[in-house]
Design an enzyme around this catalytic site. Structure first.
Site, mmCIF file in Angstrom:
data_model
loop_
_atom_site.group_PDB
_atom_site.id
_atom_site.type_symbol
_atom_site.label_atom_id
_atom_site.label_comp_id
_atom_site.label_asym_id
_atom_site.label_seq_id
_atom_site.Cartn_x
_atom_site.Cartn_y
_atom_site.Cartn_z
ATOM 1 N NE ARG A 62 -3.160 7.671 -1.145
ATOM 2 C CZ ARG A 62 -3.394 6.517 -1.748
ATOM 3 N NH1 ARG A 62 -3.540 6.480 -3.046
ATOM 4 N NH2 ARG A 62 -3.459 5.394 -1.070
ATOM 5 C CG HIS A 112 -2.004 0.946 1.252
ATOM 6 N ND1 HIS A 112 -1.805 2.304 1.292
ATOM 7 C CD2 HIS A 112 -3.337 0.768 1.203
ATOM 8 C CE1 HIS A 112 -2.987 2.908 1.266
ATOM 9 N NE2 HIS A 112 -3.930 1.997 1.218
#
Ligand SMILES: Cc1cc2nc3c(=O)[nH]c(=O)nc-3n(C[C@H](O)[C@H](O)[C@H](O)COP(=O)(O)OP(=O)(O)OC[C@H]3O[C@@H](n4cnc5c(N)ncnc54)[C@H](O)[C@@H]3O)c2cc1C
Length: 503
Positions: free
Chosen positions: A299, A276
């Site tokens: 995000r 990740h």
């Protein structure tokens, strides 16, 4: 007088009869499906068994239920659902694209098998989300867009509780409260072996870690023991030595995949480990091996990434594998004897944090992010002001001319508002081991397959222990989804098998 030969014959018959009767007695006394692992896959399977009118016993090796599922922070995918703001018929093509080179390099038979698993995942996603919302009353009304997705389709609650915990705690609670007569839940019980006979799996052997003794249980088995991304010095080092020094978001715990290998389970895609792009680097424990995830929705809601100079370097909403590659290429590496990480900053304006105030509050409390004026951030992130101003301009123009980011989230800061006094939230992040796509191969009926690709009788699997659903890369939100989809399928089949079987 009986001849010696006859005596041996009668003795043999007696022994066989004794074994048959004792087996029958043990099995009938405990007619139940055994679920190993109390993460979302195990819990979904257990509920599905109960909905089929059969008894269930759940064995969990930790003192507490929930596994890594309880940590999930972005949400669960579903498409189309009543919660989505836009029509979504692209989930399958996004999933297929994300499955990458492992899928593309498979022979035609294996490609078909992978496609069937992906279709099963996607086609059952709506009913998985509705099962959670309508049957269990779980709130999943907020939808966000994660990297690699063409549209928003990752569901979480509108309140403060992160989705993983919200889902598993409700499923566990309802097992305890609604099904007290039919469901037995045992924690601190570690399964060590599967018991087989000529027909397949017929039960498990386990250690009660509190009472410090071993027991046997008989019944069809659902094996939902999770993945191995936390086993950085063990299985990760074995299959991906290049990732051995990466920190991980997963807890380190004894691995159980060997239990399936011992009965001939076919391992597949073991080298396919998802990194990740954003795990938080704790400023007070810089090189810790276990890191908090900086959830992708940070995000998705509008956060951007800057390198140690303070320059943007990538489309923050690309797939996880692509963004990780960009980080490793464009950001400064930081090494010690144990850990390898990179210097990256996650930066959010006020708009990006508006819908996720409680998450941000938690990260602030943990000192993983801080809110400071641009003038203060400049000491650590020199070009922050210029980068944020440029990005704000592109958001205003609705066009990321630098990196082609399409989903801009809820960023609201305007270029003319960017001054030394503007307050921004930021924290350090680095790529982290997060998920293992590999495991034991399953078919769409959630049966584990052996090395000849034949289903192993008497056992089913769901969740991160299985392989074939994601190939090279898992889309964010699709893991909780696979737990529910294949957990329900596994529970359904195991319950029907129990109803008909000799066990
Ligand atoms: C920080 C974090 C955030 C995440 N966020 C998301 C997200 O937002 N969306 C998403 O889709 N995915 C997310 N994921 C991934 C997802 O949470 C997991 O992949 C998924 O929940 C795995 O579920 P599982 O039931 O297969 O395994 P787990 O939830 O890990 O459960 C397995 C259980 O089995 C038990 N067990 C293991 N071996 C034995 C044994 N021998 N005997 C008895 N018990 C045993 C373990 O103790 C564990 O409790 C996240 C993962 C992490 C770590």
């Amino acid at each position: 007088m009986l001849s010696r030969k006859r005596l041996v014959f009668y003795l043999f018959i007696l022994i066989v009869l004794y074994q048959l009767v004792s087996n029958m007695l043990t099995h009938t006394a405990s007619k139940q499906v055994i679920v190993v692992g109390s993460g979302l896959a195990g819990l979904s399977a257990a509920h599905s068994v109960l909905q089929n009118g059969q008894k269930v016993i759940m064995l969990e090796m930790m003192p507490k239920y929930g596994g890594n599922s309880a940590k999930a922070s972005s949400g669960i995918n579903g498409a189309p659902t009543r919660y989505q703001p836009v029509k979504d018929d692209l989930f399958y093509s996004d999933t297929l694209r994300s499955s990458g080179v492992i899928y593309q390099n498979s022979d035609s038979q294996l490609k078909k098998e992978r496609e069937t698993l992906m279709k099963t995942l996607v086609d059952n996603s709506q009913s998985a989300v509705y099962w959670l919302t309508d049957h269990f009353g779980i709130d999943l009304a907020a939808v966000t867009q994660l990297g690699g997705h063409s549209v928003p389709r990752t569901h979480r609650g509108t309140g403060k509780i992160p989705p993983g915990f919200a889902i598993v705690s409700e499923l566990w609670k309802q097992l305890e409260e609604k099904y007290a007569n039919l469901a037995t839940l045992r924690t601190s019980c570690r399964v060590t072996k599967l018991i087989t006979d000529s027909q397949g799996v017929v039960g498990v052997e386990f250690e009660d870690l509190d009472k410090k003794h071993s027991e046997k249980l008989f019944g069809p088995v659902i094996f939902a023991v999770g993945g191995f991304a936390g086993d950085t010095t063990g299985l990760v080092t074995k299959y991906r030595p290049d990732l051995a020094k990466f920190p991980s978001t997963n807890s380190e715990r004894p691995q159980s995949i060997g239990i399936l290998e011992a009965i001939g389970g076919k391992l597949m895609d073991m080298e396919s480990i998802q990194v990740h792009p954003t795990g938080f680097v704790d400023p007070e424990d810089l090189f810790s091996r276990n890191k908090f995830l900086a959830a992708e929705m940070l995000r998705g809601e509008g956060g951007i990434l800057l390198n140690s100079l303070g320059d943007r370097f990538a489309n923050e909403m690309q797939r996880r594998d692509q963004l990780t590659e960009a980080v490793m290429k464009s950001c400064d590496e930081e090494l010690n004897d144990e850990i390898r990480q990179w210097k990256v900053w996650l930066v959010l304006d006020e708009g990006s944090t508006k819908n996720i105030g409680s998450n941000i509050g938690f990260y602030q409390f943990k000192k993983l992010v801080a809110k400071k004026k641009i003038s203060e951030w400049k000491q650590e992130i020199p070009n922050i002001k210029e980068s944020v101003k440029r990005y704000a301009q592109m958001v205003q123009d609705e066009k990321d001319t630098d990196y082609g980011r399409i989903s801009l989230g809820k960023w609201t800061l305007k270029p003319e508002e960017v001054t030394d006094d503007t307050e921004l939230i930021a924290g350090r992040v680095t790529p982290v081991l997060h998920f293992t796509m590999g495991g034991v191969k399953i078919n769409p009926e959630a049966q584990f397959l052996n090395i000849d690709d034949q289903p192993i009788n008497g056992i089913w699997g769901a969740g991160e222990i299985t392989s074939g659903v994601h190939s090279s890369n898992r889309l964010g939100g699709s893991s909780l989804l696979e737990c529910v989809v294949f957990g329900r399928i596994a529970g359904d089949h195991a319950a029907k098998y129990l109803a008909q079987s000799h066990i």
